[in-house]
Design a protein around this motif. Structure first.
Motif, mmCIF file in Angstrom:
data_model
loop_
_atom_site.group_PDB
_atom_site.id
_atom_site.type_symbol
_atom_site.label_atom_id
_atom_site.label_comp_id
_atom_site.label_asym_id
_atom_site.label_seq_id
_atom_site.Cartn_x
_atom_site.Cartn_y
_atom_site.Cartn_z
ATOM 1 N N ALA A 1 0.836 -1.210 0.000
ATOM 2 C CA ALA A 1 0.000 0.000 0.000
ATOM 3 C C ALA A 1 0.865 1.251 0.000
ATOM 4 C CB ALA A 1 -0.913 0.012 1.225
ATOM 5 N N HIS A 2 0.487 2.195 -0.852
ATOM 6 C CA HIS A 2 1.189 3.481 -0.849
ATOM 7 C C HIS A 2 0.818 4.257 0.411
ATOM 8 C CE1 HIS A 2 2.209 7.636 -2.021
ATOM 9 N NE2 HIS A 2 3.237 7.023 -2.592
ATOM 10 N N ASN A 3 1.734 5.141 0.813
ATOM 11 C CA ASN A 3 1.558 5.962 2.025
ATOM 12 C C ASN A 3 0.296 6.839 2.013
ATOM 13 O OD1 ASN A 3 3.932 5.183 3.389
ATOM 14 N ND2 ASN A 3 5.175 6.559 2.134
ATOM 15 N N ASP B 1 6.745 4.512 -0.109
ATOM 16 C CA ASP B 1 6.649 5.415 -1.258
ATOM 17 C C ASP B 1 6.866 4.608 -2.539
ATOM 18 O OD1 ASP B 1 9.393 5.034 -1.486
ATOM 19 O OD2 ASP B 1 9.929 7.064 -0.891
ATOM 20 N N SER B 2 6.839 5.286 -3.673
ATOM 21 C CA SER B 2 6.913 4.568 -4.950
ATOM 22 C C SER B 2 8.173 3.707 -5.048
ATOM 23 C CB SER B 2 6.919 5.540 -6.120
ATOM 24 O OG SER B 2 6.105 6.615 -5.883
ATOM 25 N N LEU B 3 9.311 4.276 -4.632
ATOM 26 C CA LEU B 3 10.573 3.545 -4.755
ATOM 27 C C LEU B 3 10.581 2.318 -3.838
ATOM 28 C CD1 LEU B 3 13.429 3.410 -5.941
ATOM 29 C CD2 LEU B 3 14.222 4.826 -4.069
ATOM 30 N N ALA C 1 7.810 19.397 2.883
ATOM 31 C CA ALA C 1 7.020 19.517 1.650
ATOM 32 C C ALA C 1 7.521 18.533 0.602
ATOM 33 C CB ALA C 1 7.087 20.940 1.111
ATOM 34 N N HIS C 2 6.568 17.991 -0.160
ATOM 35 C CA HIS C 2 6.895 17.045 -1.237
ATOM 36 C C HIS C 2 7.344 17.849 -2.460
ATOM 37 C CE1 HIS C 2 6.326 13.858 -4.211
ATOM 38 N NE2 HIS C 2 6.352 13.009 -3.196
ATOM 39 N N PRO C 3 8.343 17.354 -3.214
ATOM 40 C CA PRO C 3 8.832 18.143 -4.362
ATOM 41 C C PRO C 3 7.814 18.353 -5.475
ATOM 42 C CG PRO C 3 9.915 15.994 -4.267
ATOM 43 C CD PRO C 3 9.143 16.145 -2.996
ATOM 44 N N GLU C 4 6.642 17.726 -5.409
ATOM 45 C CA GLU C 4 5.586 18.006 -6.398
ATOM 46 C C GLU C 4 4.845 19.307 -6.073
ATOM 47 O OE1 GLU C 4 2.998 14.607 -6.633
ATOM 48 O OE2 GLU C 4 4.645 13.295 -7.218
ATOM 49 N N CYS C 5 5.151 19.910 -4.901
ATOM 50 C CA CYS C 5 4.461 21.150 -4.510
ATOM 51 C C CYS C 5 4.955 22.328 -5.346
ATOM 52 C CB CYS C 5 4.733 21.456 -3.040
ATOM 53 S SG CYS C 5 3.918 20.346 -1.895
ATOM 54 N N SER D 1 10.442 13.081 -0.155
ATOM 55 C CA SER D 1 9.417 12.137 -0.637
ATOM 56 C C SER D 1 8.644 11.650 0.590
ATOM 57 C CB SER D 1 10.082 10.953 -1.339
ATOM 58 O OG SER D 1 10.677 10.108 -0.376
ATOM 59 N N THR D 2 7.587 10.896 0.379
ATOM 60 C CA THR D 2 6.743 10.517 1.532
ATOM 61 C C THR D 2 7.509 9.649 2.546
ATOM 62 O OG1 THR D 2 5.795 8.684 0.261
ATOM 63 C CG2 THR D 2 4.565 10.737 0.284
ATOM 64 N N SER D 3 8.291 8.697 2.059
ATOM 65 C CA SER D 3 9.012 7.856 3.027
ATOM 66 C C SER D 3 10.188 8.596 3.650
ATOM 67 C CB SER D 3 9.490 6.560 2.374
ATOM 68 O OG SER D 3 8.379 5.730 2.219
HETATM 69 P P1 13P Z 1 6.308 9.245 -3.347
HETATM 70 O O1 13P Z 1 7.225 8.483 -4.216
HETATM 71 O O2 13P Z 1 6.970 10.289 -2.547
HETATM 72 O O3 13P Z 1 5.491 8.319 -2.512
HETATM 73 O O4 13P Z 1 5.307 10.032 -4.292
HETATM 74 C C1 13P Z 1 4.426 9.379 -5.171
HETATM 75 C C2 13P Z 1 3.334 10.257 -5.541
HETATM 76 O O5 13P Z 1 2.479 9.924 -6.329
HETATM 77 C C3 13P Z 1 3.324 11.565 -4.918
HETATM 78 O O6 13P Z 1 2.202 12.238 -5.262
#
Ligand code: 13P
Ligand code: SF4
Length: 307
Positions: A27-29, A44-46, A201-205, A218-220
């Motif tokens: 499960a993703h975070n 997280d994804s990785l 903050a997540h780098p997608e911000c 990243s989330t993790s």
């Molecule tokens: P993470 O790899 O940090 O979990 O991010 C995945 C994602 O979709 C963030 O929006």
């Protein structure tokens, strides 16, 4: 009372079926608490890609969005990867098509192509390197000697990578519709309410939000940062689902979502009931054709070799 009994029965059935099917639940975070609670592993994804690659289970129940399940399937073609809700997609991943990318590559024939993991398998098959939010900086740094780098699809992650590495990138106009809902005024307000809190903050911000953060993660990485930091309060600049995990792992610390608007509807499509149905019916399966899979795997393997 009745609700508890229904929940207990559901948990029990999932556990039994998981054993019978030799399945693992990833499960993703950002997943709902009820999903995080039945997962064998969250990350997280990785981390989820790595977990998928090393599991000995025959079946992977992937609770996340489509590109994540595809990545698991690319890494483990001998395993059956199923999604409890096959319609859970990532809008950012759908912001670039194969023909868009081919056109961009034609315009920059000398460029090395780096793509965020938030892309379809068909796009990954066109990449030289894949990256995640955890290692995007490291991957671009590794390519120091290269003349030009195309970085797709997230323009905000690209902007952040450029700021850290000093490397100019050829970018695409993609973004995460959830993370851009976190605004600088949200951070300002939360900092006013919680003056001692550290801002993650997540780098997608948005760049304006990142410039106000104490740490861009990243989330993790956020989850590790919280554990490693003495601070007791944190403003969490990412999808709100992460707060549940942070609070569970750190019961003596306090977490404030930067914005309650930062909800990824696709991440919330998966429920505990749907996990049970997926295990009962053994579907929906996510499979990538061999031709695409082998090309996409090269870009993922190159990333895993670097970091
Ligand atoms: P993470 O790899 O940090 O979990 O991010 C995945 C994602 O979709 C963030 O929006
Ligand atoms: Fe995609 Fe954003 Fe949802 Fe992550 S939070 S899955 S990037 S839409």
């Amino acid at each position: 009372m009745l609700k508890n009994k229904i929940k207990q029965d559901l948990d029990k059935k999932i556990l039994e079926l998981k054993k019978k099917r030799n399945a693992v639940i990833l499960a993703h975070n950002y997943q709902l608490p009820e999903v995080q609670d039945v997962a064998d592993f969250r990350g997280d994804s990785l981390e989820l890609s790595r977990q998928a690659a090393k599991t000995s289970a025959k079946v992977i129940v992937f609770c996340g969005v489509h590109f994540m399940a595809e990545t698991a399937s690319i890494l483990c073609p001998d395993k059956k990867v199923i999604m409890p809700d096959i319609n859970a997609a990532c809008p950012m991943a759908n912001m670039i098509s194969v023909s868009d990318l081919r056109k961009l590559k034609k315009e920059h024939p000398e460029a090395v192509v780096v793509g965020y993991v938030n892309t379809s398998a068909e796009i990954k098959a066109e990449l030289d390197y894949c990256c995640t939010s955890t290692n995007a900086v490291g991957v671009v740094d590794f390519l120091k000697g290269k003349k030009e780098i195309i970085f797709i699809p997230d323009k905000y992650l690209a902007d952040y990578v450029t700021k850290v590495t000093g490397r100019k990138l050829i970018v695409w106009n993609g973004f995460c519709p959830t993370h851009i809902k976190i605004l600088p005024e949200d951070i300002k307000r939360e900092k006013k309410f919680h003056p001692f809190a550290k801002v993650m903050a997540h780098p997608e911000c948005l760049p304006a939000v990142l410039s106000m953060a104490d740490a861009v993660l990243s989330t993790s990485q956020m989850s590790k940062f919280v554990k490693a930091t003495e601070t007791k309060e944190f403003i969490v600049g990412t999808e709100v689902g992460l707060v549940y995990r942070l609070k569970q792992d750190n019961p003596t610390k306090e977490f404030y979502p930067a914005s309650e608007r930062a909800v990824c509807p696709n991440m919330k499509r998966t429920t505990e009931e749907k996990i049970l149905w997926a295990l009962e019916e053994m579907k929906e399966e996510v499979r990538v054709s061999d031709d695409v899979r082998l090309r996409a795997k090269k870009a993922i393997d190159r990333m895993l070799e670097i970091i």
